[in-house]
Design a protein around this motif. Sequence first.
Motif, mmCIF file in Angstrom:
data_model
loop_
_atom_site.group_PDB
_atom_site.id
_atom_site.type_symbol
_atom_site.label_atom_id
_atom_site.label_comp_id
_atom_site.label_asym_id
_atom_site.label_seq_id
_atom_site.Cartn_x
_atom_site.Cartn_y
_atom_site.Cartn_z
ATOM 1 N N ALA A 45 -53.810 -19.126 -10.917
ATOM 2 C CA ALA A 45 -52.753 -18.234 -11.397
ATOM 3 C C ALA A 45 -52.511 -17.101 -10.412
ATOM 4 O O ALA A 45 -51.357 -16.711 -10.171
ATOM 5 N N SER A 46 -53.572 -16.565 -9.827
ATOM 6 C CA SER A 46 -53.420 -15.497 -8.840
ATOM 7 C C SER A 46 -52.724 -15.992 -7.582
ATOM 8 O O SER A 46 -51.859 -15.315 -7.016
ATOM 9 N N THR A 60 -59.342 -15.595 -19.106
ATOM 10 C CA THR A 60 -58.646 -14.962 -17.983
ATOM 11 C C THR A 60 -57.156 -14.818 -18.290
ATOM 12 O O THR A 60 -56.728 -13.781 -18.769
ATOM 13 N N VAL A 61 -56.370 -15.870 -18.064
ATOM 14 C CA VAL A 61 -54.915 -15.734 -18.254
ATOM 15 C C VAL A 61 -54.563 -15.536 -19.719
ATOM 16 O O VAL A 61 -53.572 -14.879 -20.045
ATOM 17 N N GLY A 62 -55.348 -16.114 -20.629
ATOM 18 C CA GLY A 62 -55.046 -15.964 -22.049
ATOM 19 C C GLY A 62 -55.277 -14.560 -22.564
ATOM 20 O O GLY A 62 -54.640 -14.129 -23.529
ATOM 21 N N SER A 63 -56.194 -13.828 -21.942
ATOM 22 C CA SER A 63 -56.494 -12.457 -22.356
ATOM 23 C C SER A 63 -55.959 -11.422 -21.385
ATOM 24 O O SER A 63 -56.141 -10.219 -21.612
ATOM 25 N N GLY A 80 -52.281 -21.364 -14.161
ATOM 26 C CA GLY A 80 -53.681 -21.403 -14.563
ATOM 27 C C GLY A 80 -53.927 -22.358 -15.701
ATOM 28 O O GLY A 80 -55.002 -22.970 -15.800
ATOM 29 N N LEU A 81 -52.930 -22.530 -16.595
ATOM 30 C CA LEU A 81 -53.083 -23.475 -17.697
ATOM 31 C C LEU A 81 -53.137 -24.919 -17.206
ATOM 32 O O LEU A 81 -53.669 -25.786 -17.883
ATOM 33 N N VAL A 82 -52.560 -25.177 -16.039
ATOM 34 C CA VAL A 82 -52.630 -26.518 -15.460
ATOM 35 C C VAL A 82 -53.971 -26.731 -14.773
ATOM 36 O O VAL A 82 -54.574 -27.813 -14.858
ATOM 37 N N ALA A 83 -54.471 -25.702 -14.104
ATOM 38 C CA ALA A 83 -55.722 -25.845 -13.353
ATOM 39 C C ALA A 83 -56.945 -25.878 -14.246
ATOM 40 O O ALA A 83 -57.932 -26.561 -13.935
ATOM 41 N N MET A 115 -55.460 -11.579 -3.730
ATOM 42 C CA MET A 115 -54.983 -12.944 -3.534
ATOM 43 C C MET A 115 -55.550 -13.909 -4.565
ATOM 44 O O MET A 115 -54.851 -14.795 -5.072
ATOM 45 N N TRP A 116 -56.846 -13.755 -4.929
ATOM 46 C CA TRP A 116 -57.532 -14.780 -5.707
ATOM 47 C C TRP A 116 -57.955 -14.361 -7.103
ATOM 48 O O TRP A 116 -58.345 -15.207 -7.903
ATOM 49 N N ASN A 117 -57.884 -13.077 -7.417
ATOM 50 C CA ASN A 117 -58.436 -12.672 -8.718
ATOM 51 C C ASN A 117 -57.692 -11.475 -9.286
ATOM 52 O O ASN A 117 -58.292 -10.452 -9.620
ATOM 53 N N THR A 118 -56.385 -11.614 -9.419
ATOM 54 C CA THR A 118 -55.593 -10.569 -10.055
ATOM 55 C C THR A 118 -55.277 -10.977 -11.496
ATOM 56 O O THR A 118 -55.375 -12.148 -11.859
ATOM 57 N N ARG A 119 -54.892 -10.018 -12.271
ATOM 58 C CA ARG A 119 -54.569 -10.294 -13.669
ATOM 59 C C ARG A 119 -53.198 -10.965 -13.768
ATOM 60 O O ARG A 119 -52.208 -10.439 -13.268
ATOM 61 N N MET A 120 -53.177 -12.106 -14.404
ATOM 62 C CA MET A 120 -51.938 -12.859 -14.622
ATOM 63 C C MET A 120 -51.853 -13.256 -16.097
ATOM 64 O O MET A 120 -52.120 -14.399 -16.463
ATOM 65 N N PRO A 121 -51.498 -12.312 -16.952
ATOM 66 C CA PRO A 121 -51.510 -12.627 -18.393
ATOM 67 C C PRO A 121 -50.371 -13.551 -18.797
ATOM 68 O O PRO A 121 -49.278 -13.520 -18.222
#
Length: 436
Positions: A183-184, A342-345, A192-195, A247-253
């Motif tokens: 997602a990031s 992660t993305v869900g929260s 992220g829901l696909v991965a 790049m790899w660990n940002t918040r993507m709600p």
Amino acid sequence: MSTPVTPAPAQPAPAAQTAPGATRPRVGWKTPIVYGLAALVTLLLFVPGTPAGEQTTFQFGSGTEFFTIPDVPVPALITIVLLTVIMAAAAVWAVLLVRQRRHAPAWLHVVVGVAFVLAFLTYAGAGRTSVIPMVSLLAGALALSVPLVFGAMSGVICERSGIINIAIEGQLLFGAFAAAVVASAVGTGYAGLVAAPIAGGIVGAMLAWFAVSYRVNQIIVGVVLNTLIIGLTGFLFATVLADNKEMWNTRMPLPRLPIPLLSEIPVVGPVLFNQTILVYLMYALIFGLQFMLFRSRWGLRTRAVGEHPKAADTVGIKVNVRRVWNTILGGAIAGLGGAFFTVGSGLAFGREMSAGQGYIALAAMILGKWNPYGAVAAALLFGFSKNLGNVLSTIGSGVPSEILLMLPYVITIFAVAGFVGRVRPPAAEGVPYTKS
């Protein structure tokens, strides 16, 4: 000339004498005992600890409904006494049902559980200036139950196929990691829901590989995989993610998707119909899996593989192939549940952020007797009891924080002791199958 002898008509055999009650189901005393304990705890702890004349105020509105439900103040001591009487009456009724060798109906369990929770909330909020936010309590309980429901559904699929899935913890954690990273990198939570299910499916494939191909003890393999994923994600978190967090660990709600009209129903709407797509996928999974497991050819063959693999093989079902694919499917479902962390929260990935939720999901599956609906009910029980502690801490309840931390596990013990009784796993669970 002799007279022919006509044989006497055969007399019907006397009916077998059956001992009274011999064919009736065996009913234990656990349910009335638990009902009685609930009433006794309320009487001895909540009633003396509630000052006379104090009130507890319940809030049922969130500001987004068709109409606003006003706050409901209730006299604390009188309410607790009435709820205690209800629980005591239920205990007496349960005793009468046991004497008649009849089980207590499911709705009676709900009544006693709701009465006890309301009594506890009334006791905790008595004399407080803060209100008890029922919508926030229920919505938070549902949110905390999401990874547990996905993990429990994963366990149901795998163990109904004969594979013990101790690796749910690792599948949740790896799904959370993959969802955050992808997602990031892509810039949207939907990626992220696909991965996430792909990552969980990889862990499930490793479990199936060792359990089916090499017939390694499935519990040991699951524990090893959990340890492996914790170490791997911890290493990558401390190196790759820490070096380039943007790049790899940002918040993507994931955005909330309120359903028109339904989301505006008082109390129920904000809780059930103002959620992210991940929660709606959970709804579809629950009903879909219940139908598929008990109303489809796939479900019949899956249950046959888990109960009697030799018989399933005899009629042409490829036992090990089905076990492998179902284990991968179960891992993918658990991985999707891990995306909630992660993305869900709306959070970035953190080290060991699944925090043992996979093992609690496994307990929910057992508590639900390897049935999707039962597992969901158990997961909701865990989520509600955990969020109850959070809400009471927020309003400044006088209940000790240690008690609040123990609450989910205490409620689970009582539920298992009183409402579930003896549980039986699939007969061939954990037993490798070798075609002879």
